[in-house]
Motif scaffolding. Structure first.
Motif, PDB file in Angstrom:
ATOM      1  N   ASP A   1     -13.171  12.699  -8.721  1.00 38.73           N
ATOM      2  CA  ASP A   1     -12.266  13.756  -9.185  1.00 38.73           C
ATOM      3  C   ASP A   1     -11.107  13.204 -10.000  1.00 38.73           C
ATOM      4  O   ASP A   1     -10.701  13.798 -11.001  1.00 38.73           O
ATOM      5  N   ASN A   2     -10.560  12.072  -9.580  1.00 44.36           N
ATOM      6  CA  ASN A   2      -9.371  11.515 -10.228  1.00 44.36           C
ATOM      7  C   ASN A   2      -9.399   9.987 -10.131  1.00 44.36           C
ATOM      8  O   ASN A   2      -9.185   9.436  -9.061  1.00 44.36           O
ATOM      9  N   PRO A   3      -9.634   9.282 -11.243  1.00 47.97           N
ATOM     10  CA  PRO A   3      -9.702   7.820 -11.202  1.00 47.97           C
ATOM     11  C   PRO A   3      -8.338   7.147 -11.122  1.00 47.97           C
ATOM     12  O   PRO A   3      -8.265   5.926 -11.013  1.00 47.97           O
ATOM     13  N   LEU A   4      -7.251   7.911 -11.160  1.00 49.24           N
ATOM     14  CA  LEU A   4      -5.929   7.307 -11.245  1.00 49.24           C
ATOM     15  C   LEU A   4      -5.095   7.378  -9.973  1.00 49.24           C
ATOM     16  O   LEU A   4      -4.220   6.544  -9.763  1.00 49.24           O
ATOM     17  N   VAL A   5      -5.317   8.382  -9.116  1.00 47.19           N
ATOM     18  CA  VAL A   5      -4.463   8.518  -7.933  1.00 47.19           C
ATOM     19  C   VAL A   5      -4.585   7.262  -7.053  1.00 47.19           C
ATOM     20  O   VAL A   5      -5.685   6.825  -6.735  1.00 47.19           O
ATOM     21  N   PRO A   6      -3.457   6.643  -6.674  1.00 49.77           N
ATOM     22  CA  PRO A   6      -3.512   5.414  -5.865  1.00 49.77           C
ATOM     23  C   PRO A   6      -4.088   5.679  -4.472  1.00 49.77           C
ATOM     24  O   PRO A   6      -3.774   6.691  -3.843  1.00 49.77           O
ATOM     25  N   ILE A   7      -4.923   4.746  -3.999  1.00 51.05           N
ATOM     26  CA  ILE A   7      -5.545   4.849  -2.674  1.00 51.05           C
ATOM     27  C   ILE A   7      -5.386   3.522  -1.940  1.00 51.05           C
ATOM     28  O   ILE A   7      -5.724   2.469  -2.474  1.00 51.05           O
ATOM     29  N   ILE A   8      -4.883   3.597  -0.709  1.00 51.43           N
ATOM     30  CA  ILE A   8      -4.854   2.436   0.174  1.00 51.43           C
ATOM     31  C   ILE A   8      -5.751   2.735   1.364  1.00 51.43           C
ATOM     32  O   ILE A   8      -5.654   3.798   1.982  1.00 51.43           O
ATOM     33  N   MET A   9      -6.664   1.810   1.681  1.00 48.99           N
ATOM     34  CA  MET A   9      -7.572   1.979   2.804  1.00 48.99           C
ATOM     35  C   MET A   9      -7.024   1.262   4.034  1.00 48.99           C
ATOM     36  O   MET A   9      -6.432   0.184   3.926  1.00 48.99           O
ATOM     37  N   LEU A  10      -7.246   1.848   5.211  1.00 47.13           N
ATOM     38  CA  LEU A  10      -6.885   1.229   6.479  1.00 47.13           C
ATOM     39  C   LEU A  10      -8.163   0.832   7.203  1.00 47.13           C
ATOM     40  O   LEU A  10      -9.085   1.636   7.332  1.00 47.13           O
ATOM     41  N   THR A  11      -8.236  -0.414   7.652  1.00 50.36           N
ATOM     42  CA  THR A  11      -9.407  -0.866   8.404  1.00 50.36           C
ATOM     43  C   THR A  11      -8.970  -1.541   9.694  1.00 50.36           C
ATOM     44  O   THR A  11      -8.001  -2.292   9.709  1.00 50.36           O
ATOM     45  N   GLY A  12      -9.673  -1.247  10.773  1.00 53.93           N
ATOM     46  CA  GLY A  12      -9.350  -1.858  12.050  1.00 53.93           C
ATOM     47  C   GLY A  12     -10.185  -3.092  12.313  1.00 53.93           C
ATOM     48  O   GLY A  12      -9.992  -3.781  13.298  1.00 53.93           O
ATOM     49  N   LYS A  13     -11.118  -3.377  11.434  1.00 55.86           N
ATOM     50  CA  LYS A  13     -12.041  -4.482  11.666  1.00 55.86           C
ATOM     51  C   LYS A  13     -11.561  -5.779  11.026  1.00 55.86           C
ATOM     52  O   LYS A  13     -11.776  -6.850  11.558  1.00 55.86           O
TER      53      LYS A  13
END
Length: 232
Positions: free
Chosen positions: A73-85
């Motif tokens: 949908d939007n290639p520009l909105v910043p995304i940070i992923m959270l991982t517990g592994k």
């Protein structure tokens, strides 16, 4: 009055959400949270957030699936992923899907805020230097954040596009993986250097054609070079 930055967090642990909310709102940002993947996707389309924080392991729909949908949908909105592994596979897959950064649980909220600011700061720096590069049948338009090959748009997430632009802006120069990480992801990025290999592989796959008068070469034991091939 300047509009407050809107942050959407999709995380199934209410305690983590409440803690992050305190720090996010302290920065003057608007905070929206959802505890389920499907609800998170609904909030994304309803709220149109400026920044997204995604947990990987979510009820109903995973963070990976949400990341893919947002990038479509939007290639520009910043995304940070959270991982517990904390496993390299999770980190690389998240970045491969278009995430800008990741944070491993348990984390210090100050670290999360710092990484959010770093992502936004890099985006702002790019805003100040956006240009268009044209090489044979390849066009990299940083004003529109788009790549074209033979006049047809090639869909790329931000980090792939930024990496390609950096290579094309520094033709015939060799860069180590760490130098590329520093330039594109920032000096505070402590991720795996294999992130670069993943992004280069995807760029090559998307721009695979014998008609191009350049190549993205692997320099064994060193890194990569964007090399012009005028005789092709």
């Amino acid at each position: 009055m300047k509009k407050a930055l809107k942050v959407l967090m999709v995380e199934d642990d209410p305690n983590i959400c409440e803690l992050v909310q305190l720090y996010v709102e302290k920065e003057g940002y608007q905070f929206i949270t959802r505890y389920q993947g499907e609800k998170g996707m609904e909030a994304y389309y309803e709220e149109d957030p400026d920044f997204v924080i995604l947990d990987i392991m979510l009820p109903e729909v995973s963070g990976w699936e949400i990341c893919k949908e947002i990038r479509r949908d939007n290639p520009l909105v910043p995304i940070i992923m959270l991982t517990g592994k904390g496993e390299s596979y999770d980190k690389i897959r998240g970045l491969e899907l278009g995430a800008d950064d990741y944070v491993v649980k348990p984390f210090d909220p100050n670290e999360l805020i710092a990484r959010m600011k770093a992502v936004m700061r890099r985006a702002n720096l790019l805003d100040a230097t956006k240009e268009k590069i044209e090489l044979n049948s390849l066009t990299i338009d940083m004003k529109q954040y788009k790549v074209y090959l033979d006049g047809e748009e090639v869909v790329m997430p931000p980090k792939e596009l930024e990496l390609l632009y950096f290579f094309a802006s520094n033709r015939n120069q060799v860069f180590t993986r760490q130098q590329l990480l520093d330039h594109i992801w920032g000096y505070d990025f402590d991720g795996d250097s294999r992130t670069i290999d993943v992004h280069v592989k995807r760029i090559r796959e998307k721009l695979n054609t014998d008609s191009l008068k350049w190549s993205l070469k692997t320099i064994r034991g060193v890194g990569y070079k964007f090399e012009e091939c005028p005789n092709r």
